[in-house]
Design an enzyme around this catalytic site. Sequence first.
Site, PDB file in Angstrom:
ATOM      1  N   ASP A  30      -2.139  12.209  54.449  1.00 47.21           N
ATOM      2  CA  ASP A  30      -2.917  11.253  54.867  1.00 47.21           C
ATOM      3  C   ASP A  30      -3.330  10.115  54.136  1.00 47.21           C
ATOM      4  OD1 ASP A  30      -5.039  10.718  57.050  1.00 47.21           O
ATOM      5  OD2 ASP A  30      -5.562  12.975  57.334  1.00 47.21           O
ATOM      6  N   TRP A  72      -2.135   5.638  60.136  1.00 42.13           N
ATOM      7  CA  TRP A  72      -2.810   5.217  61.189  1.00 42.13           C
ATOM      8  C   TRP A  72      -2.740   3.845  61.681  1.00 42.13           C
ATOM      9  CZ3 TRP A  72      -7.111   5.549  57.214  1.00 42.13           C
ATOM     10  CH2 TRP A  72      -7.324   6.966  56.752  1.00 42.13           C
ATOM     11  N   GLY A  73      -1.396   3.540  61.386  1.00 40.87           N
ATOM     12  CA  GLY A  73      -0.861   2.249  61.743  1.00 40.87           C
ATOM     13  C   GLY A  73      -1.260   0.902  60.903  1.00 40.87           C
ATOM     14  N   ASP A 101      -6.948   7.716  65.526  1.00 39.97           N
ATOM     15  CA  ASP A 101      -6.767   9.288  65.922  1.00 39.97           C
ATOM     16  C   ASP A 101      -6.974   9.291  67.464  1.00 39.97           C
ATOM     17  OD1 ASP A 101      -6.575  10.043  63.191  1.00 39.97           O
ATOM     18  OD2 ASP A 101      -8.540  10.789  63.083  1.00 39.97           O
TER      19      ASP A 101
END
Length: 489
Positions: free
Chosen positions: A195, A239-240, A260
């Site tokens: 993450d 997350w791009g 998300d």
Amino acid sequence: MSTKPGSINLRAPVQPEAGQTPTSDRTPLLDSLARGKLKCSFMGVLAFALAVILGTLAFFAHHPSSGIQAVARLPVMGYNTWNAYHCNIDEDLIIKTAKLMKTLGLADAGYTHVNLDDCYSEKERSSSGDIVASKTKFPSGMKALTDQIHELGLHAGIYSDSGWFTCQIYPGSYKNEARDAKLFQDWGFDYLKYDNCAVPFDNITRENIMGRYERMANAIADLSQSSGKPPLILSMCQWGREQGWIWARRYGQSWRTTNDIQPTWASIADIINQNSFYTWATDFYGHNDMDILEVGNGDLPYEEAKTHFTAWALMKSPLLISADLESASQETLEILTNPEIIAIHQDPVVGTSVSPFRWGINPDYVSNATHPAQYWSGESQNGTVFMLINTLDEPANMFFNLTESPWIRAGRQYFVRDLWTHSDNGTAVRNFTAYDVPAHGIVALLLQDAGDEPDGLWPPCAVIEWCMAEDGTMYDPDKKWSAEEHEDL
């Protein structure tokens, strides 16, 4: 044809005689042949080619002939705990879920990973610096957990973060990348979701997202080299941010492309829309990750759940279930185990995603979070794949000319296979219409070459632009032709 409520009436045109309305003894009548133009942007094609070349070079630059075994050639299929359970996980739940994947047929369908997300550890590292598994949630330890998962014939996945902490403020891996990679391998894990929370200050890292992921990628590669074991699959959850589809394949096997997901049509449509602009980035060993599946969660209706799953699968995103399997409905399991959709997702010959060839109600190539591209196609080892998404709030007919797809040959006809009703639907000549596609519903087709189209088909070209006879006569769609002129042309 299926008689299931919400099934789609598919009809394909066939075999017209010269000068006559198309008819067929296999399928009903279809509207007259449509005329269409393909729009082509030289700069768009150039940008696409450059992106593919640069991505390929980056991939091979990161995969030298070092003896390190490459992993995740195909997008991963499995289970992730987050959407269903968030932090409420323990070893009993994980083992129960793994066993359900076997008994419900999910493992046989291809879902082979069982992945833990955040909140599995203690809040503090040990005195020696290691992450410590939660003593209350995982009292038997992580090695005992992964041993049981492996005994079921499945793979095990773990979670960490590129920052000081995880998103739920458990220990992250920044400055502990090599230590944590070895720990995860020693625990028996095969896969790492990584993450992007709790980012260190710039004056500490002197690097961006790419640099933080490079640290863990290098640790995994070094560990594989020293241990002789395959590297951990690295799933990058950034997350791009900073356009991972351009650079991330040099470090790992999948990269998140959006924020998300939520179990709503608005979220699904938005993610499809965003990913429609970088489908080119997905191929073997590197996959756009559209986030964990929400099939079986919230109040997602059957048609929307089916669209969600189909789009994720045909765009070659990893497929990670995250629902309570104990209460999963038969409908949910039917969607998740569709063998014809999964066969395309796991195609060992063609690794690329479907891509839009027409946006539908939007001008071509225009972003629209509520109404993403509607007409898509792509290659497979067994034929051309078409995906039609009805983004409207009411049923609609969906029509396209076959040669709008670059993977269809002019002058040929095609057998049509419906990948949801699992039925054959006639032979398509030049165009196809799916009737009464439900609101937010989807059609998935496989078209296979059926030989030359019938002689005498009119007009003489599927694409009218610059349609010309050998003697230089240009076909004029606005001109009324005599029978003699028709035959001469």
